[in-house]
Motif scaffolding. Sequence first.
Motif, PDB file in Angstrom:
ATOM      1  N   ILE A   1       3.611  -4.952  -2.853  1.00 47.30           N
ATOM      2  CA  ILE A   1       4.577  -4.306  -1.945  1.00 47.30           C
ATOM      3  C   ILE A   1       4.045  -2.928  -1.608  1.00 47.30           C
ATOM      4  N   SER A   2       4.044  -2.592  -0.322  1.00 50.66           N
ATOM      5  CA  SER A   2       3.630  -1.253   0.106  1.00 50.66           C
ATOM      6  C   SER A   2       4.857  -0.521   0.603  1.00 50.66           C
ATOM      7  N   ILE A   3       5.140   0.612  -0.006  1.00 53.27           N
ATOM      8  CA  ILE A   3       6.356   1.369   0.328  1.00 53.27           C
ATOM      9  C   ILE A   3       5.923   2.736   0.809  1.00 53.27           C
ATOM     10  N   SER A   4       6.502   3.185   1.928  1.00 64.43           N
ATOM     11  CA  SER A   4       6.174   4.542   2.374  1.00 64.43           C
ATOM     12  C   SER A   4       7.353   5.436   2.027  1.00 64.43           C
ATOM     13  N   ILE A   5       7.030   6.509   1.346  1.00 64.16           N
ATOM     14  CA  ILE A   5       8.050   7.412   0.811  1.00 64.16           C
ATOM     15  C   ILE A   5       7.759   8.817   1.293  1.00 64.16           C
ATOM     16  N   ASN A   6       8.799   9.529   1.759  1.00 70.32           N
ATOM     17  CA  ASN A   6       8.550  10.903   2.206  1.00 70.32           C
ATOM     18  C   ASN A   6       8.956  11.882   1.118  1.00 70.32           C
ATOM     19  N   LYS A   7       8.812  13.183   1.445  1.00 72.17           N
ATOM     20  CA  LYS A   7       9.014  14.213   0.429  1.00 72.17           C
ATOM     21  C   LYS A   7      10.408  14.183  -0.173  1.00 72.17           C
TER      22      LYS A   7
ATOM     23  N   LYS B   1       8.781   5.280  -6.088  1.00 72.90           N
ATOM     24  CA  LYS B   1       9.308   6.627  -5.804  1.00 72.90           C
ATOM     25  C   LYS B   1       8.710   7.632  -6.775  1.00 72.90           C
ATOM     26  N   TYR B   2       8.677   7.227  -8.053  1.00 68.21           N
ATOM     27  CA  TYR B   2       8.162   8.130  -9.086  1.00 68.21           C
ATOM     28  C   TYR B   2       6.675   8.406  -8.852  1.00 68.21           C
ATOM     29  N   VAL B   3       5.927   7.328  -8.588  1.00 69.46           N
ATOM     30  CA  VAL B   3       4.482   7.482  -8.380  1.00 69.46           C
ATOM     31  C   VAL B   3       4.208   8.229  -7.089  1.00 69.46           C
ATOM     32  N   GLY B   4       5.021   7.944  -6.055  1.00 70.96           N
ATOM     33  CA  GLY B   4       4.800   8.533  -4.743  1.00 70.96           C
ATOM     34  C   GLY B   4       4.937  10.039  -4.767  1.00 70.96           C
ATOM     35  N   GLU B   5       5.894  10.513  -5.557  1.00 74.75           N
ATOM     36  CA  GLU B   5       6.098  11.964  -5.627  1.00 74.75           C
ATOM     37  C   GLU B   5       4.848  12.649  -6.151  1.00 74.75           C
ATOM     38  N   GLN B   6       4.281  12.104  -7.250  1.00 75.98           N
ATOM     39  CA  GLN B   6       3.088  12.724  -7.829  1.00 75.98           C
ATOM     40  C   GLN B   6       1.911  12.619  -6.869  1.00 75.98           C
ATOM     41  N   PHE B   7       1.793  11.455  -6.226  1.00 80.12           N
ATOM     42  CA  PHE B   7       0.663  11.261  -5.313  1.00 80.12           C
ATOM     43  C   PHE B   7       0.770  12.204  -4.131  1.00 80.12           C
ATOM     44  N   MET B   8       2.004  12.405  -3.659  1.00 79.62           N
ATOM     45  CA  MET B   8       2.211  13.290  -2.502  1.00 79.62           C
ATOM     46  C   MET B   8       1.774  14.704  -2.843  1.00 79.62           C
ATOM     47  N   ASN B   9       2.151  15.168  -4.051  1.00 79.63           N
ATOM     48  CA  ASN B   9       1.762  16.529  -4.446  1.00 79.63           C
ATOM     49  C   ASN B   9       0.256  16.647  -4.530  1.00 79.63           C
ATOM     50  N   ARG B  10      -0.358  15.630  -5.127  1.00 75.04           N
ATOM     51  CA  ARG B  10      -1.810  15.678  -5.295  1.00 75.04           C
ATOM     52  C   ARG B  10      -2.499  15.663  -3.936  1.00 75.04           C
ATOM     53  N   LEU B  11      -1.977  14.804  -3.043  1.00 67.08           N
ATOM     54  CA  LEU B  11      -2.594  14.689  -1.715  1.00 67.08           C
ATOM     55  C   LEU B  11      -2.458  15.995  -0.959  1.00 67.08           C
ATOM     56  N   ASP B  12      -1.269  16.623  -1.067  1.00 69.37           N
ATOM     57  CA  ASP B  12      -1.071  17.887  -0.357  1.00 69.37           C
ATOM     58  C   ASP B  12      -2.040  18.937  -0.838  1.00 69.37           C
TER      59      ASP B  12
ATOM     60  N   SER C   1       5.200  18.020   7.210  1.00 70.06           N
ATOM     61  CA  SER C   1       5.937  18.011   5.946  1.00 70.06           C
ATOM     62  C   SER C   1       6.808  16.772   5.829  1.00 70.06           C
ATOM     63  N   GLY C   2       7.178  16.171   6.967  1.00 70.37           N
ATOM     64  CA  GLY C   2       8.054  15.015   6.894  1.00 70.37           C
ATOM     65  C   GLY C   2       7.316  13.694   6.856  1.00 70.37           C
ATOM     66  N   ILE C   3       5.981  13.740   6.926  1.00 69.09           N
ATOM     67  CA  ILE C   3       5.219  12.482   7.026  1.00 69.09           C
ATOM     68  C   ILE C   3       5.161  11.814   5.662  1.00 69.09           C
ATOM     69  N   PRO C   4       5.457  10.531   5.615  1.00 69.48           N
ATOM     70  CA  PRO C   4       5.486   9.865   4.316  1.00 69.48           C
ATOM     71  C   PRO C   4       4.094   9.486   3.837  1.00 69.48           C
TER      72      PRO C   4
END
Lengths: 286, 319
Positions: free
Chosen positions: A229-235, A263-274, A198-201
Amino acid sequence: MVGLSIGEKLFIQSGIAQDLRCDGRRRLTYRPLYVETGVIPQANGSARVRMGETDVIATVKAELGKPSPSQPDKGKVFIHVDCSSTAAPMFEGRGGEEFSSELSVALQRCLLGSNSGAGAGIDRASLCIAEGKICWDLYVDGLVVGSDGNVLDALGAAIKAALSNTGLPRVHVTVAAPDGEQPEVDVSDEEFLQFDTSGIPVIVTLTKVGRHYIVDATTEEESQMSSAISISINKKGHICGLTKRGGTGLDPSVILDMISVAKYVGEQFMNRLDSEIAAAEASEAE
Amino acid sequence: MRGIQLSLNQTQKLRLQRALDKLDSLSSKRNSNASVTVADTIPVNHEDGVLKGHGTTELGGQVVATLCGVVERVNKLVYVRSLRSRYKPETGDIIVGRVVEVAQKRWRIDINANQDAVLMLSSMNMPDRIQRRRTAIDELNMRNIFEENDVICAEVRNLQHDGTLQLQARSEKYGKLDRGQLLKVPCYLVKRRKQHFHQLDQYGVNLVLGCNGYIWVGELNEAKDIMMVDQPINAQPNSTNEGQANTPAEIRQNICRIANSIRVLATLGFNITMEVIEEIFNLSRSLDFVVHDMLGAEFCVLVAEREAERRSSSTKRKG
């Protein structure tokens, strides 16, 4: 890499400026994501992620090892990426080595934090079995099978999926040994502990073309980039790592803007990936 | 059929399977026993002297196939025609290719085949439209006509004895393709037809279906700049008007929609013809699919079902 004519380059650049890319995507839309887990049964965990023509496989192998003296309560994680020669014509022979090392370093920076272990995306304390004596060594390997842009994001997603697929055998310390000696352990064959992911970005790469940023660039779009730029963002929305590619310099205000977009894009991508990982594990269980 | 890589849920998988099965049953299964794989023996009458053509070899007195494909017989010649292979050029084919090299008196074009094709300077119209001998000055100014990485369309002139392909672009409709995108599809999906150039005026799109599997989807140029003689030789691309360079949003939408229709057809492995492309285009518009969603799983399944319906209705009309 196949070249592009001037007309095609103009078409790509003006498309990005008008928010309608060559395949109809908007600037911040990802390509359809396809996740499969458990593709390599010999490994402790594995996953294959496809985004368009970009195809990557990540595997996790766990071995028992001794923790490093400077960090006795943490396990070790090694990340290595290999670009298959069939992925792209420029990877033939040893052409892919530079790109592989670039990807390995970027992944290490994004997922493992600094040298002292602070700010790491992967929680290494959970890998410790007996402090100072035994810990898990995770060897995370990535293989790029098909390359059509945005390989770093795909690798980040594949590593996250592989880690969620990883089962570490339960280890019992049978004989506690005095200092300086290795205790005996009993590695269970039946019980497996799922690695907590759950903590993995997740890694989001923003490519700057002209004055606009796009997400999930294809090879043609990447050829037109000025920088990325590549940014790693966690939950929690925290940034775990940042890498910049490309020869053009960026103003600091631009970087801060890109971080907020990521940050905005990462949140949506994280949900989709999960949800894709959950679906993949469910179909694998069938 | 190769596995289609899309994340389909259960219902979508069932629907796709049903549509593909329906298409399978509709396809004419004439001479299904004529298909062979590598190392299959080809039944041949040994009394008539038989000529062993491409894709066959003699092994222990038997004629054995070396390719996977369909056996064709023409008089005494027996050969195996493969269904999926690299592009095999024939005279008169319309080709879309990319310039790889500007060599002495010729351009080398990459056409997604075994070898690069060659377009001779003499097979190309001069900008001043005069039929004359090509001089040394013309050779030095070759880059003003086509440069490296330009996308062009041409016609196959002939196939030389050593396998080199020669192209010609002597007509108005051939030449450089500007402002659009080039798609790559398997070449066996594009069949030879009467018309390969499609100028869709109502959408403002220029579509060229190359027989070699390269398809160009671009903007329709109404005013083609014919007299290029007066233009300076060192014309910088940035000096062209910025306003003129940007494609209008409406046309760009249509270009992307048509490109995605072709991509969906290539994913599903259906033949790419103008009618099918237009049908998919109208289907996506009528169902209000956002252009990007056309590459998703739902639209692929819909296209497969629509194609199965179309083919079954056309066979009912014929039979």
